[in-house]
Design an enzyme around this catalytic site. Sequence first.
Site, PDB file in Angstrom:
ATOM      1  N   CYS A   2       0.450 -18.374   1.021  1.00 44.91           N
ATOM      2  CA  CYS A   2      -0.215 -19.672   0.970  1.00 44.91           C
ATOM      3  C   CYS A   2       0.603 -20.601   0.060  1.00 44.91           C
ATOM      4  CB  CYS A   2      -1.632 -19.642   0.441  1.00 44.91           C
ATOM      5  SG  CYS A   2      -2.736 -18.614   1.392  1.00 44.91           S
ATOM      6  N   ARG A  27       5.535 -19.950   3.163  1.00 46.67           N
ATOM      7  CA  ARG A  27       4.578 -19.088   2.452  1.00 46.67           C
ATOM      8  C   ARG A  27       3.379 -18.698   3.316  1.00 46.67           C
ATOM      9  NH1 ARG A  27       5.676 -19.386  -3.013  1.00 46.67           N
ATOM     10  NH2 ARG A  27       3.654 -18.484  -3.481  1.00 46.67           N
ATOM     11  N   TRP A  73      -1.777 -18.398   4.655  1.00 47.63           N
ATOM     12  CA  TRP A  73      -1.558 -17.086   5.264  1.00 47.63           C
ATOM     13  C   TRP A  73      -2.880 -16.354   5.091  1.00 47.63           C
ATOM     14  CZ3 TRP A  73      -1.686 -11.871   4.136  1.00 47.63           C
ATOM     15  CH2 TRP A  73      -1.010 -11.033   5.046  1.00 47.63           C
ATOM     16  N   ASN A  99      -4.670 -19.985  -3.502  1.00 46.70           N
ATOM     17  CA  ASN A  99      -3.699 -18.992  -3.064  1.00 46.70           C
ATOM     18  C   ASN A  99      -3.997 -17.729  -3.849  1.00 46.70           C
ATOM     19  OD1 ASN A  99      -1.439 -17.428  -2.550  1.00 46.70           O
ATOM     20  ND2 ASN A  99      -0.104 -18.612  -3.909  1.00 46.70           N
ATOM     21  N   GLY A 100      -4.394 -16.673  -3.145  1.00 46.02           N
ATOM     22  CA  GLY A 100      -4.719 -15.427  -3.836  1.00 46.02           C
ATOM     23  C   GLY A 100      -5.901 -14.744  -3.176  1.00 46.02           C
ATOM     24  N   GLU A 484      17.671  -2.127   7.394  1.00 48.83           N
ATOM     25  CA  GLU A 484      17.567  -3.580   7.274  1.00 48.83           C
ATOM     26  C   GLU A 484      17.779  -4.255   8.638  1.00 48.83           C
ATOM     27  OE1 GLU A 484      16.411  -5.592   5.303  1.00 48.83           O
ATOM     28  OE2 GLU A 484      17.383  -7.501   5.647  1.00 48.83           O
ATOM     29  N   LYS A 488      15.058  -6.639  10.465  1.00 47.88           N
ATOM     30  CA  LYS A 488      15.358  -8.011  10.889  1.00 47.88           C
ATOM     31  C   LYS A 488      14.933  -8.215  12.343  1.00 47.88           C
ATOM     32  CE  LYS A 488      15.758  -9.794   7.965  1.00 47.88           C
ATOM     33  NZ  LYS A 488      15.713  -9.186   6.687  1.00 47.88           N
ATOM     34  N   GLU A 491      11.113  -8.360  12.699  1.00 48.04           N
ATOM     35  CA  GLU A 491      10.555  -9.589  12.132  1.00 48.04           C
ATOM     36  C   GLU A 491      10.764 -10.785  13.045  1.00 48.04           C
ATOM     37  OE1 GLU A 491      11.089  -9.920   7.408  1.00 48.04           O
ATOM     38  OE2 GLU A 491      12.934  -9.373   8.405  1.00 48.04           O
ATOM     39  N   HIS A 507      16.269  15.020  14.734  1.00 42.46           N
ATOM     40  CA  HIS A 507      14.968  15.605  14.415  1.00 42.46           C
ATOM     41  C   HIS A 507      13.829  14.758  14.968  1.00 42.46           C
ATOM     42  CE1 HIS A 507      17.010  18.529  11.970  1.00 42.46           C
ATOM     43  NE2 HIS A 507      17.706  17.538  11.431  1.00 42.46           N
ATOM     44  N   LYS A 606       6.733 -15.548   3.596  1.00 47.60           N
ATOM     45  CA  LYS A 606       7.899 -15.179   2.798  1.00 47.60           C
ATOM     46  C   LYS A 606       7.516 -14.569   1.457  1.00 47.60           C
ATOM     47  CE  LYS A 606      12.453 -16.321   1.745  1.00 47.60           C
ATOM     48  NZ  LYS A 606      12.876 -15.111   2.451  1.00 47.60           N
TER      49      LYS A 606
HETATM   50  C1  G6P Z   1       8.181 -10.521   2.497  1.00 51.13           C
HETATM   51  C2  G6P Z   1       9.348 -11.244   3.114  1.00 51.13           C
HETATM   52  C3  G6P Z   1      10.575 -10.348   3.107  1.00 51.13           C
HETATM   53  C4  G6P Z   1      10.867  -9.868   1.693  1.00 51.13           C
HETATM   54  C5  G6P Z   1       9.660  -9.188   1.068  1.00 51.13           C
HETATM   55  C6  G6P Z   1       9.851  -8.936  -0.414  1.00 51.13           C
HETATM   56  O1  G6P Z   1       7.789  -9.478   3.320  1.00 51.13           O
HETATM   57  O2  G6P Z   1       9.054 -11.640   4.435  1.00 51.13           O
HETATM   58  O3  G6P Z   1      11.688 -11.062   3.612  1.00 51.13           O
HETATM   59  O4  G6P Z   1      11.943  -8.992   1.711  1.00 51.13           O
HETATM   60  O5  G6P Z   1       8.502 -10.028   1.190  1.00 51.13           O
HETATM   61  O6  G6P Z   1       9.921 -10.172  -1.066  1.00 51.13           O
HETATM   62  P1  G6P Z   1      10.655 -10.424  -2.435  1.00 51.13           P
HETATM   63  O7  G6P Z   1      10.473 -11.898  -2.667  1.00 51.13           O
HETATM   64  O8  G6P Z   1       9.939  -9.597  -3.465  1.00 51.13           O
HETATM   65  O9  G6P Z   1      12.062 -10.033  -2.277  1.00 51.13           O
END
Ligand code: G6P
Length: 611
Positions: A2, A27, A73, A99-100, A484, A488, A491, A507, A606
């Site tokens: 948020c 956010r 969010w 936000n929270g 990773e 990606k 996502e 396995h 994010k």
């Molecule tokens: C969210 C974001 C990711 C990020 C993760 C950790 O899930 O979408 O891209 O890696 O949070 O966030 P941070 O700010 O702690 O790296």
Amino acid sequence: MCGIVGYIGSRQAYPIIIKGLKRLEYRGYDSAGIALIDGDLKVYKKKGKVAELEEILIGKDLQGNVGIGHTRWATHGEPSDRNAHPHISNSNNLSMIHNGIIENYVQIKNELLKNGYSFSSDTDTEVLLNFIEDIKENNNSTLEEALRFALKRIVGAYCILLIDKDDPQTIIAARKGSPLVIGIGKNEHFLASDASPIIEYTKEVVYVNDYEIAIVRADELILKNLGNEKQTPFITKLDMELAAIEKSGYDHFMLKEIFEQPQTIYDCLRGRLDAEKGTITMSGIQQYAEQIINANRIIMIACGTSWHAGLVAEYIFEELCRIPVEVEYASEFRYRNPVINKGDVIIAISQSGETADTLVAIETAKEQGAIILGVLNVVGSSIARKSHAGAYTHAGPEIGVASTKAFTAQLAVLTMIALKIARAKNTIDEERYFLLCKELMEIPDKVALVLKQNDNVKALAEKYKNADDFLYLGRGYNFAVALEGALKLKEISYIHAEGYPAAEMKHGPIALVDENLPVVFVATKDSYHQKIVSNMQEIKARKGKVISIITEGDVVSPTLSDDVIILPTADEIVAPMLSVIPLQLLAYYIGIAKGYDVDKPRNLAKSVTVE
Ligand code: G6P
């Protein structure tokens, strides 16, 4: 999670707030809303992105010099118009954004229902707002007093902005666990979840601390703690330029951020690493060097992409420093009563510095005597303020929801820390140390070379965009890169993808392999190269489609691959900063080919400031 924005001053609040919401949309983008006071309290809100809110506001009365705005969010209650913020109290006088999460909202809601309150949303926020109103009315107290009382009762995390139709000269704000920055202008104030909505207007900001209440008027900012004692606002000068948060001609922030990596990695090394002299200057790390050298173990704590950076770092630290390393998901670590010994060194890795699980995990470890070092991107963030010391990644604002440049900058910082400690601990010989310093310094230029493969990766995306599943395999330093790459893709393109250690696929996941399954091998030249080539053979023998990321000069892998992306040579320790780049591009271009909003993928945000 948020984003919140507020303005009070002599300008029109609406344009400032709507622009700020667009900057904070990373956010969360389930719904957006705005409240303005201009004699009347006007609240407009809408499910969907900020642009959808803007559309319904055409022709509406948007006058007002004070206002608050929110991009959500969803936590409590589905994304909908009615659950969108701002909420309005039962008297129609107060409006609030939040936000929270308020954890004990059900209990408070039941009390309020008994007192005759009604609710028009499913949110915890509306409960808190009416709770404040109830206290105000019943005790004949000021809004500030009522808020202070309410905050002492609630359990959870919050950053709230509160306005009152009867006091249009004031915004009251409070935070615990969710960030709040206040920009100080000339007879005006700007409030936001981060500095991006503010830098256009002022560079002087105050980061509000947990358990503080801010009473904000055009010409006055009063900070108090929950005990009603005045606090001195600490003014910080923002070191950020507007251009850093704009797209600069790219179609998306994600692409811009991928292409920024030669510069961001360089910025991260600059002033710290002198490859010729072999010096690494990191004052925060230097301060705790003895403790790191003598640590019985290092624990890396992170979430998401940052967790993957921790996993690469585990291999690097163990190899170079000979210190045992554990890599923990912050969310698991904080709840499982972990064994923490005095003198354990914790490295918290986080782009935002606001991830709730990481923040609480380090607080718990700190209470138990651990040393907390932060590898963080956002200066002044909550985790930065809770850490004993650390090193910033200097990657600049990362706005695309899927992390890209923050990951490579984290790797650069973590590699420098490992090299610095290894040399001080005498666990690396001078020749290898100097070689790795040189290799690290060459990474920005090599990343630029990898980016020249952009069109090849785009063609691959076109070829494989309709696959239902992907497998990503790697070994050693590239194992975490495989994870990773899969993350990606999930996502951004919503394609199911799994990352696996290449040998481990025998396995289980190898059962998935048929002629329709693309298998991405992260197979740059390293100590295990021969092994991963054997794994390629195993996939080929089962008719899987092999896409391999390899090093120039590798003549065997192309014979086993349907497609190859060739990278410059690099030592295996620094190679992940190169091998991840084509995987970032592949996810981006598949997402684009499928017509998705790559900067704002569905269901994600994010900055995850709720647990
Ligand atoms: C969210 C974001 C990711 C990020 C993760 C950790 O899930 O979408 O891209 O890696 O949070 O966030 P941070 O700010 O702690 O790296």
